[in-house]
Write a protein that holds these residues in place. Structure first.
Motif, PDB file in Angstrom:
ATOM      1  N   GLU A   1      33.739  49.138 -15.432  1.00  0.00           N
ATOM      2  CA  GLU A   1      33.641  50.431 -14.677  1.00  0.00           C
ATOM      3  C   GLU A   1      33.046  49.993 -13.325  1.00  0.00           C
ATOM      4  OE1 GLU A   1      31.040  53.147 -16.655  1.00  0.00           O
ATOM      5  OE2 GLU A   1      32.119  53.098 -18.459  1.00  0.00           O
ATOM      6  N   SER A   2      32.687  48.832 -12.913  1.00  0.00           N
ATOM      7  CA  SER A   2      32.006  48.353 -11.815  1.00  0.00           C
ATOM      8  C   SER A   2      32.431  46.968 -11.503  1.00  0.00           C
ATOM      9  CB  SER A   2      30.670  48.851 -11.501  1.00  0.00           C
ATOM     10  OG  SER A   2      30.030  48.156 -10.326  1.00  0.00           O
ATOM     11  N   TYR A   3      32.796  46.448 -10.301  1.00  0.00           N
ATOM     12  CA  TYR A   3      32.867  45.156  -9.922  1.00  0.00           C
ATOM     13  C   TYR A   3      31.770  44.792  -9.031  1.00  0.00           C
ATOM     14  CZ  TYR A   3      37.582  45.440 -11.915  1.00  0.00           C
ATOM     15  OH  TYR A   3      38.568  45.581 -12.761  1.00  0.00           O
ATOM     16  N   LEU A   4      30.569  45.468  -9.272  1.00  0.00           N
ATOM     17  CA  LEU A   4      29.462  45.219  -8.350  1.00  0.00           C
ATOM     18  C   LEU A   4      28.838  43.948  -8.673  1.00  0.00           C
ATOM     19  CD1 LEU A   4      27.410  45.825  -6.345  1.00  0.00           C
ATOM     20  CD2 LEU A   4      26.073  47.078  -8.085  1.00  0.00           C
ATOM     21  N   LEU A   5      28.852  43.329 -10.048  1.00  0.00           N
ATOM     22  CA  LEU A   5      28.274  42.121 -10.392  1.00  0.00           C
ATOM     23  C   LEU A   5      29.178  41.091 -10.050  1.00  0.00           C
ATOM     24  CD1 LEU A   5      27.337  43.120 -14.227  1.00  0.00           C
ATOM     25  CD2 LEU A   5      25.818  42.824 -12.167  1.00  0.00           C
ATOM     26  N   VAL A   6      30.320  41.237 -10.096  1.00  0.00           N
ATOM     27  CA  VAL A   6      31.391  40.182  -9.508  1.00  0.00           C
ATOM     28  C   VAL A   6      31.364  39.852  -8.055  1.00  0.00           C
ATOM     29  CG1 VAL A   6      33.782  39.533  -9.269  1.00  0.00           C
ATOM     30  CG2 VAL A   6      33.222  40.743 -11.190  1.00  0.00           C
ATOM     31  N   SER A   7      30.944  40.994  -7.243  1.00  0.00           N
ATOM     32  CA  SER A   7      30.628  40.896  -5.920  1.00  0.00           C
ATOM     33  C   SER A   7      29.242  40.050  -5.603  1.00  0.00           C
ATOM     34  CB  SER A   7      30.435  42.128  -5.130  1.00  0.00           C
ATOM     35  OG  SER A   7      31.769  42.922  -5.408  1.00  0.00           O
ATOM     36  N   THR A   8      28.141  40.424  -6.388  1.00  0.00           N
ATOM     37  CA  THR A   8      26.873  39.852  -6.068  1.00  0.00           C
ATOM     38  C   THR A   8      26.814  38.558  -6.519  1.00  0.00           C
ATOM     39  OG1 THR A   8      26.332  40.719  -8.308  1.00  0.00           O
ATOM     40  CG2 THR A   8      25.705  42.013  -6.494  1.00  0.00           C
ATOM     41  N   TYR A   9      27.709  38.060  -7.411  1.00  0.00           N
ATOM     42  CA  TYR A   9      27.785  36.645  -7.832  1.00  0.00           C
ATOM     43  C   TYR A   9      28.492  35.772  -6.899  1.00  0.00           C
ATOM     44  CZ  TYR A   9      29.091  32.296 -10.258  1.00  0.00           C
ATOM     45  OH  TYR A   9      29.437  30.832 -10.343  1.00  0.00           O
ATOM     46  N   GLY A  10      29.465  36.197  -6.361  1.00  0.00           N
ATOM     47  CA  GLY A  10      30.262  35.705  -5.370  1.00  0.00           C
ATOM     48  C   GLY A  10      29.399  35.414  -4.070  1.00  0.00           C
ATOM     49  N   PHE A  11      28.628  36.472  -3.750  1.00  0.00           N
ATOM     50  CA  PHE A  11      27.826  36.312  -2.480  1.00  0.00           C
ATOM     51  C   PHE A  11      26.666  35.266  -2.632  1.00  0.00           C
ATOM     52  CE2 PHE A  11      24.242  37.611   0.291  1.00  0.00           C
ATOM     53  CZ  PHE A  11      25.105  37.817   1.442  1.00  0.00           C
ATOM     54  N   ALA A  12      26.149  35.521  -3.866  1.00  0.00           N
ATOM     55  CA  ALA A  12      24.883  34.662  -4.253  1.00  0.00           C
ATOM     56  C   ALA A  12      25.285  32.957  -4.298  1.00  0.00           C
ATOM     57  CB  ALA A  12      24.444  34.945  -5.673  1.00  0.00           C
TER      58      ALA A  12
END
Length: 622
Positions: free
Chosen positions: A111-122
């Motif tokens: 339902e959200s790709y927020l975790l994918v984005s935060t991991y890529g940024f981190a």
């Protein structure tokens, strides 16, 4: 000379026959050694006169028993082990990164790709901040210790991260099965967000809406933080290991290969040695890149097959089906750990030269800082002096004006103060080629997340996108063969020039698609240009890698390679930030223009900073 002329005047025919017999004997001896030394391909070892360039000295004993032939055999075996280690390393790393994206999406029930984005940024931020520090560790530590520590810590970090993923996926499955005891604590938060007054701050509403589907209970949050930290740690360790092997170990092995050639008929041993080193580097770099591209093509397909094998069809949300895949990825990294560790240790013992390390780059960095603080300059011989006035060895960090890039003049004149590692990087004669390569990471015209999302928005089916992605990877693999063909007919610097120009021309077609109204034609131009540009991209990548191997001094290879990884991660972060700031697919033309412009800027940097100075750079190597 008078005696030789006297003999020639007396019997020129007999003297000519003796010279021909001597040349034939030398060629026959070299041919016999070539047959006994299977390391070097015959196609790489032919000089203009037809004499093999890469053979072995025959100082003692028959060809098969000479020390040089023994070194070549060890070198051949070491390179095979290097390929095996690199295959396991890339296969496990790419499989882990591919599956981790699926795991992170599953944690939020897709339902959200927020975790994918935060991991890529981190992960990108960690590489950007600590790349140069990893490079200093590489330069100042024993090569085997560096490799083994990177291997152990990276694979152990991935193993622990996969276990955390397994635990969180199990909790996710229990939640989806309706276990009320494991309902996420954000249930009330999301409910509150839906009933939040309209006059609430906009930022609060956005945050609350984007947290929907993400488990926020204490245990789940701790598990997510652990996955992010361990994943980012594994990323920087993997980049460090790549720098240690590609920018240092391979160069040492290539120089060992070049030192095993005999004096040629024309007594151009030094020229032959350089040609042998370049040929050996090119062949090894191409093979390593072919392994990389093959893994990028095959790993997602194999990972998808195993994920489907674990799917029993009972879970409609697909979250719990990934638990078996998490365990499989952990087992794969455990096997890779053993293979990489064993192969690296054997390579180190087969090549004794790897145990020899120059002066640590840290002391050189200290000298550089002292030199900048006191505003002193080096002499034309690039020598520095200690406080007591004694002359020390040549310091490659403080280069004469013929070897420094143009950008380095900025901080030499006091215009700006840059970090010491970045100063070392910019003082390299081919630093602009590295900057051009890093700019390509700002280009989103590839089958990555942003372009894939755009194609889906345009109505293209996922199966079709997958087919085009495979075609693009196959074309990129063909670029490795184009590189190998190119260096036989022109220099590496010229090869880099035509490759980046080819990529720019190919992306010109993609950029032109913005001005075409016909749907199919516009989409065809966009995809066709991207696929064709893969040839230029990977040829340019290999060219810059080999230029770094040839021109960067041994005691700063780690620092320069670490800074290069940091710059690559920096421009990747900028592209991710752009995706956050401009998320609307209707604004994709901005991404096309940015990617096209970044490749054009890379071409200008390489053209004026490296290709224009080709003659000067070639004199540095010789």
């Amino acid at each position: 000379a008078e005696y030789r002329n006297h003999l020639k005047s007396r019997n020129p025919t007999q003297l000519c026959i003796k010279q021909q017999n001597k040349k034939y004997s030398t060629e026959k001896k070299n041919q016999e050694i070539m047959e006994n030394s299977p390391l070097i391909m015959k196609r790489d070892c032919q000089s203009r006169e037809g004499t093999p360039l890469i053979t072995a000295h025959t100082d003692s004993g028959p060809g098969n028993n000479s020390p040089a032939v023994a070194r070549l055999r060890s070198l051949r075996q070491a390179r095979r082990l290097l390929y095996v280690s690199h295959l396991f390393s890339q296969f496990s790393e790419i499989s882990w990164q591919f599956c981790l994206v699926l795991f992170l999406a599953a944690f939020a029930n897709y339902e959200s790709y927020l975790l994918v984005s935060t991991y890529g940024f981190a992960s990108g931020l960690v590489v950007c901040l600590f790349g140069s520090k990893a490079g200093r560790f590489i330069d100042g530590t024993n090569r085997l210790v560096v490799a083994q520590r990177f291997i152990w810590t990276e694979n152990v970090a991935v193993l622990v991260a996969t276990l955390l993923c397994y635990v969180l996926l199990t909790k996710q499955k229990s939640r989806n099965d309706g276990d009320n005891d494991i309902l996420p604590s954000n249930h009330n938060i999301i409910e509150a967000a839906s009933t939040m007054p309209l006059d609430s701050p906009r930022i609060v509403q956005i945050i609350m809406s984007r947290l929907e589907g993400i488990p926020l209970d204490t245990v789940s949050v701790l598990l997510l933080v652990g996955i992010h930290v361990l994943g980012a740690t594994a990323q920087i360790l993997d980049r460090g290991f790549v720098v240690a092997i590609e920018r240092d170990w391979i160069v040492v092995m290539s120089r060992l290969a070049s030192s095993s050639i005999p004096p040629s008929v024309n007594n151009d041993e030094e020229d032959n040695s350089k040609e042998v080193e370049k040929a050996w580097l090119s062949e090894t770099n191409v093979a390593m890149k072919q392994i990389d591209l093959s893994c990028q093509t095959i790993c997602p397909a194999i990972a998808g097959f195993f994920i489907a094998a674990f799917d029993d069809g009972t879970d409609q949300n697909n979250g719990g089906d990934l638990t078996g895949a998490a365990l499989l990825i952990g087992a794969l990294n455990g096997a890779a750990l053993l293979v990489e560790y064993i192969c690296t240790a054997q390579i180190y013992h087969l090549i004794p030269e790897l145990a020899i390390k120059p002066q640590s780059s840290q002391s050189r960095l200290d000298k550089l800082a002292d030199s900048d603080d006191s505003n002193t300059t080096t002499s034309s011989s690039s020598r520095c002096y200690s406080n007591d006035g004694d002359e020390e060895e040549n310091v490659p960090l403080l280069l004469d004006s013929s070897r420094q890039s143009g950008i380095s003049e900025m901080f030499r004149c006091g215009i700006c103060k840059l970090p010491e590692s970045l100063q070392v990087y910019l003082r390299q004669p081919i630093s602009l080629s590295g900057l051009g390569l890093s700019l390509l990471y700002l280009n989103v015209l590839c089958f990555g997340g942003i372009m894939t999302a755009f194609l889906v928005w345009r109505g293209m089916r996922l199966q079709t996108i997958g087919v085009w992605r495979g075609i693009s990877s196959s074309i990129g693999l063909m670029g490795t063969f184009a590189y190998f063909y190119s260096i036989k007919h022109m220099s590496i610097i010229s090869t880099g020039m035509w490759s980046i120009a080819f990529q720019f021309i190919a992306l010109s077609v993609s950029y032109g698609s913005l001005f075409v109204d016909h749907y199919n034609t516009s989409l065809g131009m966009l995809i066709g240009g991207v696929c064709a540009s893969r040839v230029g991209l990977w040829v340019f990548d290999i060219s810059v890698t080999q230029l770094m191997q040839e021109y960067v001094e041994e005691d700063v290879r780690g620092v320069v390679g670490g800074v290069q990884q940091s710059l690559n991660a920096l421009f990747t972060l900028l592209s991710c930030a752009l995706g956050i700031l401009i998320p609307d697919p209707r604004d994709f033309f901005i991404y096309v223009g940015l990617g096209y412009g970044s490749v054009g800027m890379a071409m200008l940097l390489y053209g004026f900073g490296v290709f224009r100075k080709q003659n000067e750079l070639e004199r540095i190597v010789t």
